[in-house]
Design a protein around this motif. Sequence first.
Motif: not given
Length: 399
Positions: A61-66, A123-124
Amino acid sequence: MNGRQIRSGSPRDLSRLIIFAGIALIFLMPGWVTAQTDLGGTQPPSYTQVTVTGVTLDPGTFETGDIGTINIEVTNTGTQSVTVHRATVYDPDIQLLTTSTYDSVGAIGAGNKMNFQFTVKADVPEGIYYPVFSLEFQDVGSLRYPVKLEVNDAPVVLSIQNKPDTFVQGQKSVVAISLSNLRTDTIKNILINPSGQNVDIIPQNTVIDHLDPGQTANLNFNLTPSEPTAVMFAARYLNGPNTHNVTLTLPIVFAVDKTQADPVISNIVVASEAGDIRITGDITNSGLDNANSVTVTAGTPAVPVDPYKIYAVGLLKPDDFSSFEITVSSDSPDNVPVVASFKDQDGNVYNRTIIADISQAKSPKSSNTSSVVPWAIVAVLAVCVGLVIGYQYWKIRKH
């Protein structure tokens, strides 16, 4: 005209012509097929025999900007080799950082697998996105496969679980903290580093290999402050290849420890003994913790002397008491500091002091000397009176 003349337009002649053309086509067809095979090697296989058999995202799971990777496993389930011209991932929101890695791929043999890895940046805002994996075949057709990619900014949380009600200068205190992973994927390579001025911290660093979703790690730190300060706990972790940080600040303010040992000196009695002053009394632990290695002595500027320069009491549990006895020189000042020392469980030394007035114990020496003077005066006066009376009596008899 010699020979047989064929009339054009005759139905019989037209039938013969059709039959002749059919026979000629039958004989010529094998040669045409052989020519197409030579040109192309084999007939182009169907692209439907190539399928996606595995998808892995890092981080899960990505964090914003990952920044992370999408790994695609493709399998050729057919019986013929398939030539892949190009592979890519495209999405209007998810940025592809490796744009030319698979511009030329090659063949996937029958029954073989091939892996494709793409580096992307999310980056979303938070949400679920579906970047499309595209595999273009050289001969005909293409494969399109949407990949689910989640962006979630759920936090990793540092919390204080337990701390003393008050901090005492020079006294070691235990602070318990927790680190909770509220995310939906595993975080790795976690480093917790506490720091602060004018405070000793043990341990200085703690490492945790990984923390699964919903898991909490509990940690204890020993803090010994020398001055009021603040301690910052910083946790650094990896989400995929991305470094993230979370911090927690704990103020250190000094106050009286409500639970510590509290020796109280009472019932002071002073007396003169063999030219010195003896001081006796009681000492009671009115605190909620043990008073260890309790001793009683006379503080400066008093002069302790034998036999009791210092009196060892030992352990005083809460509500326990003990009698003590110390001796000081009669040359000590009238106000003698009586000092009780004790240690806490960490070996820190504390003192309690009261003042004992020994002036009354000194007075008998000077009062005995001074008391002789009035009696001497009385005796002299008595002698004088007797002489006067005797002289008057002699004088009367003489006459």
